[in-house]
Structures are given as structure tokens and as C-alpha cells.
Design a protein around this motif. Structure first.
Motif, PDB file in Angstrom:
ATOM      1  N   ARG A 160      -2.631   3.275  -8.649  1.00  0.00           N
ATOM      2  CA  ARG A 160      -1.320   3.726  -9.112  1.00  0.00           C
ATOM      3  C   ARG A 160      -1.143   3.543 -10.609  1.00  0.00           C
ATOM      4  NH1 ARG A 160       3.219  -0.247  -6.683  1.00  0.00           N
ATOM      5  NH2 ARG A 160       3.310  -1.660  -8.452  1.00  0.00           N
TER       6      ARG A 160
ATOM      7  N   PRO B 222       0.810  -1.224   0.000  1.00  0.00           N
ATOM      8  CA  PRO B 222       0.000   0.000   0.000  1.00  0.00           C
ATOM      9  C   PRO B 222       0.840   1.269   0.000  1.00  0.00           C
ATOM     10  CG  PRO B 222       0.095  -0.907   2.208  1.00  0.00           C
ATOM     11  CD  PRO B 222       0.827  -1.879   1.308  1.00  0.00           C
TER      12      PRO B 222
ATOM     13  N   ASP C 279      -6.872  -3.452   0.191  1.00  0.00           N
ATOM     14  CA  ASP C 279      -5.781  -2.515  -0.077  1.00  0.00           C
ATOM     15  C   ASP C 279      -4.954  -2.861  -1.311  1.00  0.00           C
ATOM     16  OD1 ASP C 279      -6.473  -0.860   1.968  1.00  0.00           O
ATOM     17  OD2 ASP C 279      -4.980  -1.622   3.393  1.00  0.00           O
TER      18      ASP C 279
ATOM     19  N   TRP D 119      -4.617  -0.033  -4.221  1.00  0.00           N
ATOM     20  CA  TRP D 119      -3.350   0.626  -4.546  1.00  0.00           C
ATOM     21  C   TRP D 119      -2.818   0.229  -5.912  1.00  0.00           C
ATOM     22  CZ3 TRP D 119      -1.860   4.820  -2.297  1.00  0.00           C
ATOM     23  CH2 TRP D 119      -2.255   5.072  -0.977  1.00  0.00           C
TER      24      TRP D 119
END
Length: 222
Positions: free
Chosen positions: A145, A57, A137, A141
Motif C-alpha cells: 500500500r 490486510p 500478510d 499489505w
């Protein structure tokens, strides 16, 4: 007669050249870089790096450079998977579950959908939201991203203030991802040549209009 033929050829060359460069994006160069198997920027090689998730994360975009994200996003128009107006079966299943707020059930279909169409920015955004809603998570993430650099790639393609400097998108849905990122809402929408023009409601940025060039969605020279 010869003069007329020469004029036609010159016009054709000009239009072809112009059609492959839009705002700040040189599609001829991108096609050359991503279709060469000997190039470090060969599209399939970039995709391997693109999907090289590290389940941690944190914001970590070091796997790919901004230039590589640009090649991935705009180079997609020359790839077999590129279908800007069609949903895959997995994406359709995901959207059905997403609309019913069945986020945990929806995630596997979204993951498969992104594998089928890696530059589906709208789907990437939604699967990140699913990860957030379900406290997953790694999913949040990993896809967040990917989403942030892709949005920045579009914002780097122009300033959106005119036809000549329009943001360049490869999917009409991506226009709304930029509006969401800028926290602005459209008032009216119209088509101006190769661009979609958004008249905006009053916003904190003082923006009144944004132009998006959608010409790449009509490219046929894969």
C-alpha cells in the motif's frame, strides 16, 4: 558589454527556473513546502504519517493524500537520506538473501533499508513480495500500500510519450517499476538529453516508446 551581461543573467535565470520544473513536477514548490517546519507538509511530519502502518490486510491509502505522496517522493531529493546510486548495508544484506530466496530472513533487513531510504521503491516492492511469498500478510499489505501510490505518483508526473512529458523519477531503478506496472518490456534503451528513452517490445497497450526524466538524480541543491 552591458547587453552581454544582461543576456547571460537572463539565460542563467531561465535555465535555473527550467531545471526546477520537470514535466508536471514543480520542484521549487515541493522544496518550499517540505522544508518549512511550520508547514503541514513538512517532510519529517509526512514521514511520520507515511510509516503509520495499520497491520490490517486491506487497501487503505487514507493516511496520506495523492498530493502528500507526491511531496514525499519528489521531496526526497532534498533530504539527507537521498542517495540515488548507493545501497545501504541493510539493503545489500537484504538483496543477498533475496537472491537466495531466503525471504523470511531477508525481511528484517528490508524493513531497516526502507527506514533508511523511505522512497526506495524497488526495495518497497521486493519486501512486499517477501511478505507474499512467506504468507506474512502485515508485511505484504503495509508495503504494497506504499508501493501502489508511489507508482501512481510517478505515472501522474507525465505521460512518458516525449521528452517534454516524460515520467519523472528520482532513482533509475524506478523506471523498471513502471515498466513492470504497465506490463511492458524494453527492447532498447538510450539516453536523450536528461531522459532515458525505452523502445518497447510489442505489448497489449500498443506503446512503442517511454521516456523517463532522471534529472532529479543530479540535483545538488538540498
Amino acid at each position: 558589454m552591458k547587453k552581454n551581461i544582461l543576456l547571460i543573467l537572463l539565460c542563467a535565470c531561465f535555465l535555473t527556473s527550467f531545471g526546477q520544473r520537470i514535466s508536471n513536477i514543480d520542484f521549487d514548490s515541493i522544496k518550499l513546502e517540505t522544508n518549512n517546519a511550520a508547514s503541514p507538509f513538512y517532510y519529517d511530519s509526512l514521514l511520520v504519517k507515511y510509516f503509520n502502518f495499520q497491520d490490517v490486510p486491506q487497501f487503505d491509502y487514507d493516511t496520506l493524500t495523492p498530493h502528500e505522496f507526491k511531496l514525499l517522493y519528489y521531496g526526497a531529493v532534498y533530504q539527507p537520506f537521498y542517495q540515488p546510486k548507493d545501497e545501504t548495508e541493510n539493503e545489500s544484506k537484504f538483496l543477498d538473501l533475496y537472491k537466495e530466496n531466503k525471504f523470511a530472513e531477508a525481511i528484517p533487513f528490508a524493513v531497516l533499508g526502507v527506514q533508511e531510504n523511505p522512497m526506495n521503491l524497488s526495495l518497497i516492492h521486493k519486501v512486499a513480495l517477501c511478505g507474499n511469498y512467506t504468507k506474512n500478510d502485515p508485511i505484504f499489505w503495509n508495503y504494497y500500500r506504499l508501493m501502489i501510490p508511489l507508482i501512481q505518483t510517478i505515472k501522474n508526473s507525465g505521460d512518458g510519450e516525449s521528452e517534454a512529458t516524460a515520467y519523472v523519477v528520482i532513482n533509475g531503478n524506478d523506471e523498471y517499476e513502471i515498466l513492470t506496472d504497465l506490463e511492458v518490456r524494453k527492447d532498447k534503451q538510450s539516453i536523450v538529453n536528461d531522459c532515458e528513452k525505452f523502445n518497447l517490445k510489442t505489448n497489449d497497450l500498443g506503446l512503442k516508446v517511454l521516456y523517463f526524466n532522471t534529472a532529479p538524480t543530479r540535483f545538488t541543491n538540498k
